[in-house]
Design a protein around this motif. Sequence first.
Motif, short mmCIF file in Angstrom:
data_model
loop_
_atom_site.label_atom_id
_atom_site.label_comp_id
_atom_site.label_asym_id
_atom_site.label_seq_id
_atom_site.Cartn_x
_atom_site.Cartn_y
_atom_site.Cartn_z
N GLN A 108 -20.64 -9.10 -1.23
CA GLN A 108 -19.47 -8.54 -0.56
C GLN A 108 -18.70 -7.68 -1.56
O GLN A 108 -18.56 -8.05 -2.73
CB GLN A 108 -18.55 -9.65 -0.05
N ILE A 109 -18.22 -6.54 -1.09
CA ILE A 109 -17.46 -5.65 -1.96
C ILE A 109 -16.24 -5.13 -1.21
O ILE A 109 -16.37 -4.62 -0.08
CB ILE A 109 -18.32 -4.47 -2.46
N TYR A 110 -15.09 -5.26 -1.84
CA TYR A 110 -13.82 -4.76 -1.29
C TYR A 110 -13.24 -3.73 -2.26
O TYR A 110 -13.32 -3.90 -3.48
CB TYR A 110 -12.80 -5.89 -1.13
N ALA A 111 -12.64 -2.69 -1.72
CA ALA A 111 -11.87 -1.75 -2.54
C ALA A 111 -10.46 -2.31 -2.67
O ALA A 111 -9.79 -2.59 -1.67
CB ALA A 111 -11.85 -0.38 -1.88
N PHE A 112 -10.01 -2.48 -3.90
CA PHE A 112 -8.73 -3.12 -4.19
C PHE A 112 -7.71 -2.06 -4.58
O PHE A 112 -7.95 -1.25 -5.48
CB PHE A 112 -8.93 -4.10 -5.35
N ASP A 113 -6.58 -2.05 -3.88
CA ASP A 113 -5.58 -1.02 -4.15
C ASP A 113 -4.21 -1.53 -3.76
O ASP A 113 -4.04 -2.69 -3.36
CB ASP A 113 -5.92 0.27 -3.40
N MET A 114 -3.23 -0.67 -3.86
CA MET A 114 -1.85 -1.01 -3.60
C MET A 114 -1.12 0.27 -3.20
O MET A 114 -1.48 1.36 -3.67
CB MET A 114 -1.22 -1.64 -4.85
N ASN A 115 -0.12 0.17 -2.35
CA ASN A 115 0.58 1.35 -1.87
C ASN A 115 1.61 1.81 -2.91
O ASN A 115 2.82 1.73 -2.71
CB ASN A 115 1.25 1.05 -0.53
N ASP A 156 1.33 10.14 1.18
CA ASP A 156 0.70 11.02 2.16
C ASP A 156 -0.35 10.23 2.95
O ASP A 156 -1.25 9.64 2.36
CB ASP A 156 0.05 12.20 1.43
N LEU A 157 -0.25 10.21 4.26
CA LEU A 157 -1.18 9.45 5.08
C LEU A 157 -2.62 9.94 4.91
O LEU A 157 -3.56 9.14 5.01
CB LEU A 157 -0.77 9.52 6.55
N ASP A 158 -2.81 11.23 4.63
CA ASP A 158 -4.16 11.74 4.41
C ASP A 158 -4.84 11.04 3.23
O ASP A 158 -6.06 10.85 3.22
CB ASP A 158 -4.13 13.25 4.15
N TRP A 213 -4.58 7.92 2.36
CA TRP A 213 -5.08 6.62 2.79
C TRP A 213 -6.22 6.76 3.80
O TRP A 213 -7.17 5.97 3.79
CB TRP A 213 -3.93 5.80 3.37
N VAL A 214 -6.16 7.76 4.64
CA VAL A 214 -7.24 7.99 5.60
C VAL A 214 -8.53 8.35 4.85
O VAL A 214 -9.62 7.85 5.18
CB VAL A 214 -6.83 9.10 6.59
N ASP A 215 -8.43 9.20 3.84
CA ASP A 215 -9.60 9.57 3.05
C ASP A 215 -10.16 8.35 2.31
O ASP A 215 -11.39 8.17 2.22
CB ASP A 215 -9.22 10.66 2.05
N PHE A 216 -9.28 7.52 1.80
CA PHE A 216 -9.67 6.28 1.12
C PHE A 216 -10.50 5.40 2.06
O PHE A 216 -11.58 4.90 1.70
CB PHE A 216 -8.40 5.58 0.65
N ALA A 217 -10.01 5.21 3.28
CA ALA A 217 -10.70 4.36 4.25
C ALA A 217 -12.06 4.95 4.63
O ALA A 217 -13.05 4.22 4.74
CB ALA A 217 -9.83 4.17 5.49
N ARG A 218 -12.12 6.25 4.84
CA ARG A 218 -13.39 6.89 5.20
C ARG A 218 -14.43 6.74 4.10
O ARG A 218 -15.61 6.48 4.37
CB ARG A 218 -13.15 8.36 5.51
N THR A 219 -13.99 6.87 2.85
CA THR A 219 -14.93 6.71 1.73
C THR A 219 -15.44 5.28 1.66
O THR A 219 -16.64 5.04 1.46
CB THR A 219 -14.24 7.09 0.41
N ALA A 220 -14.55 4.32 1.84
CA ALA A 220 -14.96 2.91 1.78
C ALA A 220 -15.95 2.59 2.90
O ALA A 220 -16.94 1.87 2.68
CB ALA A 220 -13.73 2.01 1.88
#
Length: 456
Positions: free
Chosen positions: A5-12, A34-36, A38-45
């Motif tokens: 299992q792999i999670y991307a770990f981050d913070m706002n 910028d919401l973009d 976070w959206v890019d982050f989610a798409r990459t993950a």
Amino acid sequence: MKPIQIYAFDMNCVGHINHGLWTHPRDTSLNYTDLDYWVDFARTAERGKLDGIFLADIVGVYDVYKGGPETSIRTAAQIPVNDPIIPLSAMAYVTKHLGFGVTVNTTYEPPFLFARRMSTLDHLTKGRIGWNIVTGYLDSAARSMGMERQPDHDARYDAAEEYLEVVYKLWEGSWDDDAVKRDKIGGLFADPSRVRVVRHEGSHYRMDGIHLSEPSPQRTPLLLQAGASARGQDFAARHAECVFIASPTPQGARPMTQALRQRVVNFGRRADDLSIVNLISVVVGRTQKEAQDKLEDYRRHANVEASLAHYSSSIGIDLSKFGLDEPIEQTTTNAQQAALAAVSGKSSGKPAMTPRQIMDQMVLGSRQKPIVGSPEQIADRLQTWVEDGGIDGFNLARTVAPESLRDFVDLVIPVLQERGLFKADYAEGTLREKLFGRGDGRLPSSHPAAAFRHRI
């Protein structure tokens, strides 16, 4: 071996774990508002088939180091920090399978409103939400919330136990599975006889109300926890489905993973009801030399003082008051007990560490040394971690954003997949179903939350 299992770990926030790297010319974490971003982050993950994104949070400021918050503010050591929940709806909208673990503090969040917020997220994500349960460790947070200081360590966990009882009653017991009818012809949305008032009278919480949300796909979100003290491990063994640890070595992780799984069994649950994930930072290049060159490039931007400010608040001791070679022998504070035990030598039986020894570990402005190498070397190390450490996966901290996650997805994930160590695609179902591969998305009957389900 089970898939890792792999999670991307981050913070706002700007600076999370590896402090100072926001100053790197290719880092884009200054765009965290910028919401973009976070959206890019989610798409990459999700492109990398990662199991989820785990967002940390604090509700205070690191103000122990040098007696104030100036160092943290100057270096962006988790300040400013925005609400981790707000970006999740947009991140969920652009993904289909990616899970989301979000940190919320039981000490400062009213359980009734929190339960509704998590049910809402569980609906909007179609069952992909998890809750990282924390009780806090910063006096600055307590003062910000109108208290003189935070409650004592074990008292925070006592209150959290009752907090969970309250939200379990709301999530699991207020609405029956068949309460919602959606009968347009008969004009009946929900059967009132299938909806119950939840009453609770306890030492910390009182409640008399109906859960405001209809049952969501998971009802109770996936439960995550990161407590490493003895009290925290007991709490995790009773409640958590996924536990995050931060061992520097596989050999150091093994005793902790064994103890956690035994505690789970002692609480009447199955050992495989718990997934254990270790924190790592990775610097990967197409070759070992490229990775080493990248590490040296990153190191020029690391900020050790920011990390000392972070660490001082974590252990509740102002490290600026110690000489570089002076042992840190204090063994009790009201902050993170496990982190303090590691520094003082209490948990290892070794001599107490000195500030110089702590600083020697801070390769990238963090207390944890990164794993560095080619994709094949990184895959080798991760496999060794799983086999020797007894862990189930990894919490992948960012270094330079977004390239650290993109590098991992593009270079390491394919190697893990070729070796059969990581899934080729997502399974269907809720986050709980994806991770444990069984059930209907609900908590198993052995979990303490199940006791609050209404039985006819």
